[in-house]
Scaffold this motif. Structure first.
Motif, PDB file in Angstrom:
ATOM      1  N   VAL A 247      51.967 -57.710  32.149  1.00 24.40           N
ATOM      2  CA  VAL A 247      50.556 -58.082  32.346  1.00 24.40           C
ATOM      3  C   VAL A 247      49.796 -56.933  33.022  1.00 24.40           C
ATOM      4  CG1 VAL A 247      48.992 -59.737  33.460  1.00 24.40           C
ATOM      5  CG2 VAL A 247      51.120 -60.548  32.409  1.00 24.40           C
ATOM      6  N   ASN A 248      50.409 -56.334  34.048  1.00 22.63           N
ATOM      7  CA  ASN A 248      49.762 -55.194  34.714  1.00 22.63           C
ATOM      8  C   ASN A 248      49.557 -54.030  33.747  1.00 22.63           C
ATOM      9  OD1 ASN A 248      49.190 -55.881  37.471  1.00 22.63           O
ATOM     10  ND2 ASN A 248      51.399 -55.968  37.840  1.00 22.63           N
ATOM     11  N   ALA A 249      50.527 -53.799  32.869  1.00 25.09           N
ATOM     12  CA  ALA A 249      50.409 -52.692  31.908  1.00 25.09           C
ATOM     13  C   ALA A 249      49.196 -52.909  31.013  1.00 25.09           C
ATOM     14  CB  ALA A 249      51.687 -52.577  31.073  1.00 25.09           C
ATOM     15  N   GLU A 250      49.014 -54.150  30.566  1.00 27.68           N
ATOM     16  CA  GLU A 250      47.838 -54.411  29.723  1.00 27.68           C
ATOM     17  C   GLU A 250      46.557 -54.119  30.508  1.00 27.68           C
ATOM     18  OE1 GLU A 250      47.238 -58.389  28.126  1.00 27.68           O
ATOM     19  OE2 GLU A 250      45.580 -57.638  26.906  1.00 27.68           O
ATOM     20  N   GLU A 251      46.522 -54.604  31.741  1.00 26.98           N
ATOM     21  CA  GLU A 251      45.319 -54.405  32.547  1.00 26.98           C
ATOM     22  C   GLU A 251      45.035 -52.915  32.776  1.00 26.98           C
ATOM     23  OE1 GLU A 251      45.348 -56.893  36.039  1.00 26.98           O
ATOM     24  OE2 GLU A 251      43.747 -55.669  36.908  1.00 26.98           O
ATOM     25  N   ASN A 301      53.101 -53.970  26.312  1.00 26.28           N
ATOM     26  CA  ASN A 301      52.446 -54.729  27.376  1.00 26.28           C
ATOM     27  C   ASN A 301      52.243 -56.179  26.913  1.00 26.28           C
ATOM     28  OD1 ASN A 301      49.914 -55.017  26.007  1.00 26.28           O
ATOM     29  ND2 ASN A 301      49.257 -52.993  26.740  1.00 26.28           N
ATOM     30  N   TYR A 302      51.717 -57.029  27.794  1.00 28.60           N
ATOM     31  CA  TYR A 302      51.586 -58.451  27.467  1.00 28.60           C
ATOM     32  C   TYR A 302      50.716 -58.657  26.225  1.00 28.60           C
ATOM     33  CZ  TYR A 302      50.520 -63.361  27.613  1.00 28.60           C
ATOM     34  OH  TYR A 302      50.367 -64.680  27.247  1.00 28.60           O
ATOM     35  N   GLY A 303      49.608 -57.925  26.148  1.00 25.43           N
ATOM     36  CA  GLY A 303      48.701 -58.079  25.004  1.00 25.43           C
ATOM     37  C   GLY A 303      49.378 -57.689  23.700  1.00 25.43           C
TER      38      GLY A 303
END
Ligand SMILES: N[C@@H](CCC(=O)N[C@@H](CS)C(=O)NCC(=O)O)C(=O)O
Length: 338
Positions: A247-251, A301-303
């Motif tokens: 999630v952090n990677a997507e952000e 990443n999450y996305g």
């Protein structure tokens, strides 16, 4: 009875720490793979192709944990589990983690010797009906028969909803999703009810997916997330932070495609910590410093995981909705890596 005994045994073991004295990681390292409990087949979440290769957003959680530990997302073995079997399999140590479209509830979190690590999909219960039935709302379904799965939150939600609306219904219960969708297709029930994401997944199994539609109503909260045994905080952290890293990677805009470039040249301290270049240590969880890098490089990443498995471009065609990042109007929010 057998199941009750097994659950009792599992809880006793989990609570006494016999299975679980902080040694899950040692066990996983020793055998060289993560044993992952998934469903018996929900496209987009966890399903195997004809070569036995598993894919899905839940499968990606197993792959992320393997990438974090071994630097190799392939080091996973999968145990397909029905809803009724899943908690016993985790309690008894048959699986190391359970990312199996499983709803986080108070009862499960507090009475089974298990811990939920986070939410990898925010869902809610809905209804699948044939278009020819001609209903637009579940409120038009007084007296209807519903195909449902045993051992799920679905059963109680349906009972609550019909009671609250002073309507009656007949449940027709099955053990696996395959049985459930086949019964629906054969006309044994008026509607199939389950988490909405699973309705989209099951609909593509119909010989004519266009003959059925998902009603707009959502009657419950179903936060789905990976589960671990209580009493092993190190393992709890590894599973939890594997999800948070995605999630952090997507952000932070870090993807499987640009992670090498980011690693070589990003000056953003948040990115550098995510990728294990500075500031934080993997050894705090007993794993290599580049655990975050390996997750993003090998799983994404999450996305990316969402789009690939269940998103608009996938066979399921689900929009991000509640699963968008918090900064884009959704609920996905991870504590920072710092
Ligand atoms: N999220 C709900 C429902 C989970 C569930 O098992 N749903 C069925 C929907 S058809 C499923 O995934 N079945 C797959 C299987 O039987 O392996 C829960 O945790 O109780």
């Amino acid at each position: 009875m057998k199941n009750t005994l097994a659950i009792g045994l599992g809880v006793a073991l989990a609570l006494s720490g016999t299975v679980n004295a902080g040694t899950t990681l040692d066990g996983v390292k020793g055998k060289g793979f993560v044993q992952c409990g998934v469903s018996t087949g929900i496209p987009g979440f966890s399903s195997a192709d004809d070569k036995g290769k598993f894919t899905g957003i839940d499968v990606d959680m197993c792959r992320a944990v393997a990438a974090a530990i071994f630097g190799d997302a392939e080091k996973v073995k999968y145990s397909p589990l029905t809803a009724k079997e899943r908690f016993t399999a985790l309690q008894s140590g048959e699986v190391d983690m359970l990312p199996r479209n499983t709803t986080w509830t108070y009862t499960r979190d507090s009475s089974l010797g298990l811990n939920f690590t986070g939410v990898n999909y925010y869902d809610g219960q809905g209804f699948l009906v044939t278009k020819k039935l001609g209903v637009k709302s579940a409120l038009e379904m007084d007296g209807a028969a519903f195909c449902i799965q045993a051992g799920t939150t679905t059963e109680l939600n349906l009972a609550d909803y019909f009671r609250a609306n002073k309507m009656s219904y007949t449940p027709i219960t099955f053990d696996t999703s395959d049985q459930t969708i086949k019964a629906f297709e054969a006309g044994r029930c008026d509607a199939l009810t389950s988490d909405q994401s699973q309705l989209y997944a099951l609909r593509i199994k119909l010989s004519d997916p266009n003959s059925a539609m998902v009603l707009p109503e959502v009657i419950s909260k179903e936060p789905l997330g990976p589960v671990v045994r209580q009493g092993d905080d190190e393992w709890f952290n590894i599973v939890k932070w594997s999800l948070f890293a995605m999630v952090n990677a997507e952000e932070l805009g870090v993807t499987s495609a640009n992670v090498d470039e980011m690693k070589a040249s990003s000056t953003d301290p948040n990115v550098r910590r995510l990728l294990g270049i500075e500031g934080v240590k993997g050894e705090w969880m007993g794993i290599p410093d580049d655990w975050g890098y390996n997750i993003v490089k090998q799983v994404g990443n999450y996305g990316e995981a969402f789009e690939r498995n269940v998103g608009m471009g996938s066979a399921l065609g689900i929009s991000r909705g509640l699963n968008a990042l918090w900064s884009k109007g959704g609920l996905q929010y991870a504590p920072p890596i710092r």
